[in-house]
Design a protein around this motif. Sequence first.
Motif, mmCIF file in Angstrom:
data_model
loop_
_atom_site.group_PDB
_atom_site.id
_atom_site.type_symbol
_atom_site.label_atom_id
_atom_site.label_comp_id
_atom_site.label_asym_id
_atom_site.label_seq_id
_atom_site.Cartn_x
_atom_site.Cartn_y
_atom_site.Cartn_z
ATOM 1 N N GLU A 141 -6.660 32.339 -63.697
ATOM 2 C CA GLU A 141 -6.317 32.401 -62.280
ATOM 3 C C GLU A 141 -6.990 31.284 -61.492
ATOM 4 O O GLU A 141 -6.382 30.692 -60.588
ATOM 5 N N ARG A 142 -8.226 30.965 -61.833
ATOM 6 C CA ARG A 142 -8.939 29.915 -61.115
ATOM 7 C C ARG A 142 -8.280 28.564 -61.322
ATOM 8 O O ARG A 142 -8.082 27.809 -60.364
ATOM 9 N N ARG A 143 -7.920 28.289 -62.570
ATOM 10 C CA ARG A 143 -7.271 27.008 -62.862
ATOM 11 C C ARG A 143 -5.913 26.917 -62.192
ATOM 12 O O ARG A 143 -5.521 25.864 -61.691
ATOM 13 N N ALA A 147 -4.683 24.246 -59.269
ATOM 14 C CA ALA A 147 -3.479 23.434 -59.430
ATOM 15 C C ALA A 147 -2.546 23.570 -58.230
ATOM 16 O O ALA A 147 -1.973 22.584 -57.747
ATOM 17 N N VAL A 148 -2.409 24.794 -57.713
ATOM 18 C CA VAL A 148 -1.565 25.009 -56.537
ATOM 19 C C VAL A 148 -2.151 24.305 -55.321
ATOM 20 O O VAL A 148 -1.430 23.661 -54.545
ATOM 21 N N PHE A 149 -3.463 24.402 -55.167
ATOM 22 C CA PHE A 149 -4.098 23.734 -54.037
ATOM 23 C C PHE A 149 -3.968 22.222 -54.154
ATOM 24 O O PHE A 149 -3.781 21.522 -53.147
ATOM 25 N N ALA A 150 -4.077 21.699 -55.383
ATOM 26 C CA ALA A 150 -3.908 20.258 -55.582
ATOM 27 C C ALA A 150 -2.497 19.817 -55.220
ATOM 28 O O ALA A 150 -2.292 18.756 -54.619
ATOM 29 N N ALA A 151 -1.509 20.643 -55.574
ATOM 30 C CA ALA A 151 -0.131 20.321 -55.212
ATOM 31 C C ALA A 151 0.050 20.315 -53.695
ATOM 32 O O ALA A 151 0.717 19.429 -53.129
#
Length: 302
Positions: A141-143, A147-151
């Motif tokens: 979940e953390r990863r 990834a969503v935040f990076a997008a």
Amino acid sequence: GSADCVFFIPEGFEGDLVAAARAGESLPKLDVTYGAGTMAAALSSAEASRWISLAGAAAALEPTASNGDVAKAAEHAAAKRAEVEIEQVKVDSTAAATLESYFNFGAYAIISSVIVSVGLVFSGMNEPERVRRMDAGPISERRRSLAVFAAAAVITVCIWFVSSMMGVVGFAGAVAEVGVGRVCLALAATFALACTPLAVGFALSSLGAREELLNGVGNLLGMLMTFLGGAWMPLSLMGSAVQTVAHFVPTYWVNDAIGKALASDLTSTVLGDIACDLGVTVLFAAAIAAVGLALSRAKSRA
């Protein structure tokens, strides 16, 4: 039109002047009539008033001095002038004002676009069915959250880049006059501002906001923040209450940094002020992101 200025000096004026100065009373004034050159007349009148003040001071400081000695002391003092230096500003004020206006108004596009776009990404990834499918996958979940935040951050950078480059390309002549370094500082300020709608989009998605709410909040917040930042109307023309409230929105600090970057000499003091403005702007984003993170964690636990 034969004279710029005519002074009417009554008989016994010098005696009245000395007597009034030594008695601590108000000094007598001269009657003045202006000619055609009002500017020259105003300067002549100011010079005469200055001489009378100097003569009064000399008479008060030397009680036993004759009228001639008082006049000589006043003439000696009047001959002294302060050294004045004229500093030529290299930055064209029109070019700087053009870029400042664009970046200030461009904040609306950045704020509204980022809130809607980023909010849709976060809310879409928080759909219950999609979350269940992703929980069944091998990615933690953390990863996945990173990834969503990076997008979302990439989308924010793209929106900031497109909005900023439209101004840079459209006003290329102004950029050349102001200087690339100054414009880069202004762009850094707009980038710091883009972090705030990114945090707002994240916080709204944590509350379960959908497209309609995101659109409404994005447009309303964009207009409100640009208004309080001074884009629509200078803050100096607003009431004290509005000026006080303006300090609690990031656009105030961003616009202050943009104005200093484009129109001020980049001394160490000015650069320090700009860095302070950007720091305050980033703190707004960090505070809102912290609230969104707390809401997201509370929702996941529930």
